[in-house]
Design a protein around this motif. Structure first.
Motif, short mmCIF file in Angstrom:
data_model
loop_
_atom_site.label_atom_id
_atom_site.label_comp_id
_atom_site.label_asym_id
_atom_site.label_seq_id
_atom_site.Cartn_x
_atom_site.Cartn_y
_atom_site.Cartn_z
N HIS A 1 0.85 -1.20 0.00
CA HIS A 1 0.00 0.00 0.00
C HIS A 1 0.88 1.25 0.00
O HIS A 1 1.70 1.43 0.89
CB HIS A 1 -0.90 -0.01 1.24
CG HIS A 1 -1.78 1.19 1.35
ND1 HIS A 1 -1.87 1.92 2.51
CD2 HIS A 1 -2.59 1.80 0.45
CE1 HIS A 1 -2.71 2.94 2.33
NE2 HIS A 1 -3.16 2.88 1.09
N ASP B 1 -3.90 7.19 -2.82
CA ASP B 1 -3.23 5.96 -2.42
C ASP B 1 -3.52 4.85 -3.42
O ASP B 1 -4.44 4.93 -4.23
CB ASP B 1 -3.59 5.53 -1.00
CG ASP B 1 -5.05 5.12 -0.87
OD1 ASP B 1 -5.85 5.47 -1.77
OD2 ASP B 1 -5.39 4.47 0.12
N ARG C 1 -1.35 0.89 -5.00
CA ARG C 1 -0.52 -0.30 -4.79
C ARG C 1 0.73 -0.25 -5.64
O ARG C 1 0.73 0.27 -6.76
CB ARG C 1 -1.32 -1.55 -5.15
CG ARG C 1 -2.56 -1.78 -4.31
CD ARG C 1 -2.23 -2.27 -2.93
NE ARG C 1 -3.42 -2.41 -2.09
CZ ARG C 1 -3.39 -2.87 -0.85
NH1 ARG C 1 -2.23 -3.25 -0.31
NH2 ARG C 1 -4.49 -2.96 -0.13
N TYR D 1 5.89 4.38 1.02
CA TYR D 1 5.44 3.11 1.57
C TYR D 1 5.85 3.08 3.04
O TYR D 1 7.01 3.32 3.38
CB TYR D 1 6.07 1.92 0.85
CG TYR D 1 5.79 0.60 1.55
CD1 TYR D 1 4.52 0.03 1.50
CD2 TYR D 1 6.77 -0.05 2.29
CE1 TYR D 1 4.24 -1.14 2.16
CE2 TYR D 1 6.51 -1.23 2.95
CZ TYR D 1 5.24 -1.78 2.89
OH TYR D 1 4.97 -2.95 3.56
#
Length: 256
Positions: free
Chosen positions: A159, A179, A181, A215
Motif C-alpha cells: 500500500h 493511495d 498499490r 510506503y
C-alpha cells in the motif's frame, strides 16, 4: 447435511467476530493510514516555475507550470532545504514551442516552492539525473519536515501513498493525497541504457510530477510518468536511483 450447515454457520459467525473482512486482516489500529498521511503531508511542497521567452521575430511570452516534491533534508542553521522531485519539473527548457510563431528562446527561468503551510521560498535546481528523471532542488528556507528515504523496496502490492498538487491544487493545510498499490519493476531500454522503473496502481495527473511516493511513511519513488487516458497507472524511478541522486545532491550541498 445438517451438521455441515451448522459447522459452516459457526465458521461464518466466528469470522464476523474477528478482525477479518473479506479474507483480509485489518490493522490493529485502523487510524494508522490517517497518521501516516498527516506526517507525509508535512514534507510535501508545490513547485511553481515561470519561464520568460522571446521568439526570433520579437514575440515575448510568459509560460508557467507546476509540479510537486518532497523535503528530504533541512539545514536549520542556514535555513536551507533540499527537495526531491522529477527532472522535467525543474529543467530549464531551451526552447518553448508556441502555437503561432514557432519557438521562444528562454530568457528568464524562475523556480519557487510553496510549503504545506503556505510559506513561499525561492529555489533552484542543484542536481539533475537525466537517466532516472530525478532532480534535487535547493530551497532558500525551511520548507518542511524532512521525509525518510526507504532502504528497501516495498513488497509487491504494498500500500503506497502520494501527496502532491494535482492540477496545481494545493493550498495551505490542504494537500491532496491519493493511495494505491506498488505493482512491480518495469525494465525498458533508452538511449542511455537500460532503465528500471517502478510501476504503481496509483492515481496521478498533471501537477503530480515529482510527488513523493511513500510506503510505510518512507519515500520509495517519485511520480515521473503517467498514462494520459488512464490516470491510475503511474511510474517512478527505481529506489536505487532515488538514493543515488539524493546522496549526490547532499555532497554538492555541503561543498557550496
Amino acid at each position: 447435511m445438517r451438521k455441515v450447515l451448522v459447522l459452516l454457520l459457526a465458521l461464518l459467525v466466528g469470522s464476523c467476530g474477528s478482525n477479518n473482512y473479506g479474507g483480509f486482516a485489518t490493522p490493529a489500529d485502523p487510524t494508522w493510514a490517517d497518521d501516516t498521511a498527516r506526517e507525509i503531508m508535512k514534507s510535501t511542497v508545490k513547485i511553481q516555475v515561470l519561464a520568460l521567452g522571446e521568439s526570433f521575430d520579437g514575440e515575448v511570452a510568459l509560460i508557467g507550470w507546476s509540479g510537486s516534491g518532497a523535503v528530504v533534508a533541512v539545514n536549520y542553521a542556514n535555513e536551507e532545504s533540499l527537495i526531491l522531485t522529477a527532472k522535467h519539473v525543474c529543467e530549464v527548457p531551451t526552447y518553448i514551442p508556441t502555437r503561432t510563431r514557432g519557438v521562444l528562446k528562454t530568457l528568464i527561468h524562475h523556480t519557487a516552492i510553496q510549503t504545506a503551510t503556505g510559506s513561499v521560498y525561492n529555489a533552484e535546481a542543484l542536481v539533475m539525473d537525466q537517466m532516472s528523471d530525478t532532480c534535487v532542488i535547493l530551497v532558500y528556507g525551511v520548507a518542511g519536515k524532512p521525509a525518510r528515504i526507504a532502504n528497501e523496496m516495498p513488497p509487491l502490492q504494498g500500500h503506497v501513498m502520494m501527496p502532491g498538487a494535482p492540477l496545481g491544487e494545493m493550498m495551505p493545510n490542504m494537500v491532496p493525497i491519493t493511495d494505491g498499490r506498488y505493482s512491480g519493476v518495469v525494465p525498458y531500454v533508452t538511449d542511455m541504457g537500460d532503465v528500471r522503473q517502478m510501476a504503481f496502481a496509483l492515481p496521478g495527473t498533471f501537477g503530480n510530477s515529482g510527488s513523493g511516493i511513500y510506503y510505510n511513511g518512507e519515500i520509495v519513488s517519485v511520480l515521473s510518468q503517467g498514462v494520459p487516458d488512464y490516470h491510475h497507472l503511474t511510474y517512478g524511478p527505481h529506489l536505487s536511483r532515488i538514493r543515488f541522486t539524493v546522496k549526490e545532491a547532499i555532497k554538492d550541498w555541503h561543498n557550496l
